[in-house]
Design a protein around this motif. Structure first.
Motif, short mmCIF file in Angstrom:
data_model
loop_
_atom_site.label_atom_id
_atom_site.label_comp_id
_atom_site.label_asym_id
_atom_site.label_seq_id
_atom_site.Cartn_x
_atom_site.Cartn_y
_atom_site.Cartn_z
N PHE A 289 0.85 -1.18 0.00
CA PHE A 289 0.00 0.00 0.00
C PHE A 289 0.89 1.24 0.00
O PHE A 289 1.80 1.36 0.80
CB PHE A 289 -0.93 0.02 1.22
N GLN A 291 0.53 5.71 -1.06
CA GLN A 291 -0.30 6.77 -1.62
C GLN A 291 -0.03 6.90 -3.12
O GLN A 291 1.12 6.89 -3.55
CB GLN A 291 0.05 8.10 -0.93
N TYR A 319 -5.06 2.02 11.57
CA TYR A 319 -5.25 1.77 10.12
C TYR A 319 -4.02 2.31 9.40
O TYR A 319 -4.11 3.16 8.51
CB TYR A 319 -6.53 2.43 9.59
N CYS A 320 -2.84 1.84 9.80
CA CYS A 320 -1.59 2.53 9.44
C CYS A 320 -1.04 2.14 8.08
O CYS A 320 -0.05 2.74 7.64
CB CYS A 320 -0.54 2.29 10.51
N GLY A 321 -1.63 1.17 7.37
CA GLY A 321 -1.05 0.78 6.08
C GLY A 321 0.41 0.41 6.27
O GLY A 321 0.77 -0.34 7.19
N LEU A 325 2.01 7.63 8.10
CA LEU A 325 1.68 8.77 8.97
C LEU A 325 2.37 8.66 10.33
O LEU A 325 2.85 9.66 10.87
CB LEU A 325 0.16 8.90 9.11
N GLU A 340 -2.68 -2.35 11.85
CA GLU A 340 -3.10 -2.54 10.47
C GLU A 340 -3.50 -4.01 10.31
O GLU A 340 -2.80 -4.89 10.80
CB GLU A 340 -1.91 -2.18 9.54
N VAL A 342 -3.83 -5.79 7.42
CA VAL A 342 -3.22 -6.56 6.32
C VAL A 342 -1.76 -6.88 6.68
O VAL A 342 -0.92 -5.98 6.74
CB VAL A 342 -3.31 -5.77 4.99
N GLY A 366 -3.50 -6.81 12.85
CA GLY A 366 -4.79 -7.24 13.39
C GLY A 366 -5.82 -6.15 13.23
O GLY A 366 -5.49 -5.02 12.84
N PRO A 367 -7.08 -6.47 13.53
CA PRO A 367 -8.13 -5.47 13.40
C PRO A 367 -8.07 -4.44 14.52
O PRO A 367 -7.93 -4.81 15.70
CB PRO A 367 -9.43 -6.29 13.49
N VAL A 368 -8.18 -3.19 14.16
CA VAL A 368 -8.15 -2.10 15.14
C VAL A 368 -9.18 -2.35 16.23
O VAL A 368 -8.91 -2.19 17.43
CB VAL A 368 -8.41 -0.74 14.44
N GLU A 369 -10.38 -2.77 15.82
CA GLU A 369 -11.48 -2.89 16.80
C GLU A 369 -11.17 -3.94 17.86
O GLU A 369 -11.67 -3.86 18.99
CB GLU A 369 -12.81 -3.19 16.09
N ASP A 384 -6.99 6.64 10.13
CA ASP A 384 -7.11 6.79 8.67
C ASP A 384 -7.82 5.53 8.16
O ASP A 384 -7.23 4.69 7.49
CB ASP A 384 -5.71 6.94 8.06
N PRO A 385 -9.11 5.39 8.52
CA PRO A 385 -9.80 4.13 8.22
C PRO A 385 -10.20 4.01 6.75
O PRO A 385 -10.17 5.00 6.03
CB PRO A 385 -11.07 4.23 9.09
N PRO A 386 -10.59 2.81 6.32
CA PRO A 386 -11.11 2.65 4.96
C PRO A 386 -12.46 3.36 4.82
O PRO A 386 -12.94 3.98 5.78
CB PRO A 386 -11.25 1.14 4.79
C1 LIG Z 1 -6.83 4.55 4.00
S1 LIG Z 1 -5.75 3.23 4.30
C2 LIG Z 1 -4.60 3.98 5.40
C3 LIG Z 1 -3.25 4.16 4.85
C4 LIG Z 1 -2.16 4.77 5.67
N1 LIG Z 1 -2.59 5.61 6.76
C5 LIG Z 1 -1.27 5.56 4.72
O1 LIG Z 1 -1.39 6.78 4.66
O2 LIG Z 1 -0.47 4.93 4.03
C6 LIG Z 1 -6.69 2.23 5.38
C7 LIG Z 1 -5.96 1.01 5.90
O3 LIG Z 1 -6.78 0.36 6.86
C8 LIG Z 1 -6.57 -1.05 6.76
N2 LIG Z 1 -7.72 -1.68 7.44
C9 LIG Z 1 -8.97 -1.89 6.95
N3 LIG Z 1 -9.77 -2.40 7.91
C10 LIG Z 1 -9.01 -2.52 9.03
C11 LIG Z 1 -9.27 -2.97 10.36
N4 LIG Z 1 -10.48 -3.38 10.72
N5 LIG Z 1 -8.26 -2.94 11.24
C12 LIG Z 1 -7.02 -2.52 10.88
N6 LIG Z 1 -6.73 -2.07 9.64
C13 LIG Z 1 -7.70 -2.06 8.73
C14 LIG Z 1 -6.44 -1.26 5.28
O4 LIG Z 1 -5.76 -2.45 5.01
C15 LIG Z 1 -5.64 -0.01 4.85
O5 LIG Z 1 -4.26 -0.26 4.87
#
Ligand SMILES: C[S@@+](CC[C@H](N)C(=O)[O-])C[C@H]1O[C@@H](n2cnc3c(N)ncnc32)[C@H](O)[C@@H]1O
Length: 485
Positions: A289, A291, A319-321, A325, A340, A342, A366-369, A384-386
């Motif tokens: 991932f 930008q 959601y750090c990709g 950030l 993150e 993924v 793992g999942p943020v939640e 920075d969520p999806p």
């Molecule tokens: C908008 S991108 C953020 C990218 C990052 N902040 C950057 O600027 O490069 C959203 C990220 O959230 C991740 N994501 C989606 N659902 C998630 C969850 N439930 N828990 C953790 N990460 C998640 C996605 O894989 C994606 O990398």
């Protein structure tokens, strides 16, 4: 089930946009429509159910209309707004956001952008197929639907390819390499993938640009024969790419995925290219991932940094990709914790930290939640969520941080920077943050995706012990649309 009535076609004068990017306007009866791909100021002939319209024809362009430079504009689904000048696009996005997000409060700093309105994308993904999406003027001509086609998927048609010679949003370096790959594959007798029959060889193509106009090519195919391998080995070096990887996909799905069969062109750094953003260096693999608009993302990183303010002890980057950030702010916090879901992105984030000599950042997969409630409490948070926004369980924990600011053992004030790619999700989450005691102080949008209806919105929130700080204090002055860039 509710039945919507089909209306006869109507002319609609477009006067703005809704949060989905649909052109809004009134017909002669004074009824308001929303029409996808309808430019502001234009008179559009539309048809649709319950005034959710499809554009049939452009009756009269707006006075400031510009000719779309792209031959497949309106068909490939990538761009919706090429008929509007770039400044008008930003103005319309700003108006839509002011209407939608005003109730969250905070100062509105408008919409900023950087770089060129075309040629800004550093990554494109194309598909090989056997059924062409025929444009209106191609129907009943000698152009046949069935054949070998390379391009983007038609929107909503996974089985139809819009034959795309180049992409106006992609960088010149990407288009140059793409033109050579395209010429070679069309001149070959290699079979393109038939997604209904699950036969053929060439499947997906990813092109990605890094520093110094280096281009990485990833080619996804069905498992190949020795003859096909020989063709690839012979032709790949002529594509002008820095590195070329060949991946074999054993599945029948659409996605560009597979196991690396061979590096066809070697860069000296394996199958990766270097990139730089926000003062951080990255090594990019084909699917990492990153930008896609680097000039715009520099602004994004800058505004997040300003909104975070002076720094502190612990920063969460949720959601750090691949860590952008959090890493770009690691110099002002004692610890950065990124989460993150993924796994390969987390591997990249750790590698990026190491590559940049950053030792105070930890990345958790793992999942943020699930994980956010287990972390050491922060001074500042980036989310920075999806597109769907925050998961309710994550929102609960983040909202709760407002109440604990200023209590024994907690920081006197907390800052939250919410980066949103879907404004309606931000609105929903923002209302709950407000109700929990967070105060929105500033909002700025970054137009990362000119020619499209997408927009990235950054908001700054504070939570503080009563009387300790007033909203807006504790941060650097925000960038606004009047600033250079
Ligand atoms: C908008 S991108 C953020 C990218 C990052 N902040 C950057 O600027 O490069 C959203 C990220 O959230 C991740 N994501 C989606 N659902 C998630 C969850 N439930 N828990 C953790 N990460 C998640 C996605 O894989 C994606 O990398």
């Amino acid at each position: 089930m509710k039945h919507h009535k089909h209306r006869p076609p109507r002319e609609v004068l477009i006067d703005g946009f809704d949060a989905r990017g649909g052109g809004q306007g009134l017909d002669a009866n004074g009824t308001r429509w929303s029409i996808r791909g309808a430019p502001a100021g234009a008179l559009i002939l539309a048809v649709g159910r319950n005034y959710d319209g499809t554009r049939l024809a452009l009756v009269k362009p707006s006075e400031d209309a510009v000719p779309p430079p792209c031959g497949v504009f309106g068909v490939c689904g990538g761009c919706q707004w090429q008929e509007m000048p770039a400044q008008r696009q930003r103005d319309e996005k700003g108006r839509m956001l002011a209407r939608l997000l005003g109730e969250l409060g905070g100062e509105d700093h408008g919409v900023v952008s950087a770089g060129e309105p075309y040629g800004y994308r550093n990554k494109i993904e194309l598909t090989f197929g056997t059924a062409r999406y025929l444009l209106a003027h191609e129907l009943n001509t000698e152009i046949k639907r069935v054949g070998r086609w390379l391009g983007f998927h038609a929107p909503g048609r996974f089985d139809r390819i819009v034959d795309t010679p180049d992409c106006a949003l992609a960088s010149p370096a990407i288009n140059a390499v793409y033109a050579r790959v395209r010429a070679d594959v069309y001149a070959s007798d290699l079979e393109f993938w038939d997604c209904n029959e699950h036969t053929g060889f060439l499947r997906n193509l990813i092109l990605r640009e890094g520093l110094d106009h280096d281009v990485l090519v990833a080619l996804y195919t069905a498992p190949g024969t020795e003859e096909q391998a020989a063709w690839l080995r012979e032709h790949a070096p002529g594509w002008g790419a820095t590195c070329v990887g060949w991946f074999e996909n054993q599945t029948s799905g659409d996605a560009a995925t597979g196991d690396l069969r061979e590096v066809l062109v070697e860069s000296g750094r394996g199958l990766s290219i270097a990139a730089s953003l926000g003062g951080i260096r990255f090594q990019l693999s084909p699917t990492a991932f990153f930008q896609v608009n680097v000039a715009g993302a520099e602004l994004l990183v800058d505004v997040v940094r300003r909104y975070l303010g002076v720094g502190g002890s612990v920063l969460w980057d949720l959601y750090c990709g691949a860590g952008l950030l959090g890493l770009a702010n690691a110099d002002r916090f004692e610890r950065v914790i990124g989460i993150e879901s993924v796994e390969p992105a987390v591997v990249d984030a750790r590698a990026n930290a190491e590559f940049n000599g950053i030792v105070n950042a930890t990345f958790v997969a793992g999942p943020v939640e699930k994980l956010v409630g287990t972390l050491v409490t922060p001074d500042a948070v980036i989310v920075d969520p999806p597109r769907g926004g925050l998961h309710p369980d994550a929102l609960k924990v983040i909202a709760g941080l407002a109440a604990s600011a200023g209590t024994p053992g907690q920081p006197d004030a907390r800052v939250l920077v919410y980066v949103a790619c879907k404004p309606t999700s931000l609105l929903r989450d923002g209302k709950l943050l407000r109700a929990a005691g967070w105060v929105c102080t500033d909002r700025l949008a970054v137009d990362l995706f000119p020619q499209t209806a997408h927009i990235e919105v950054v908001t700054r929130w504070v939570a503080q012990r009563a009387g300790h700080l007033s909203p807006g204090q504790g941060g650097a002055p925000p960038l606004d649309a009047g600033s250079p860039g």
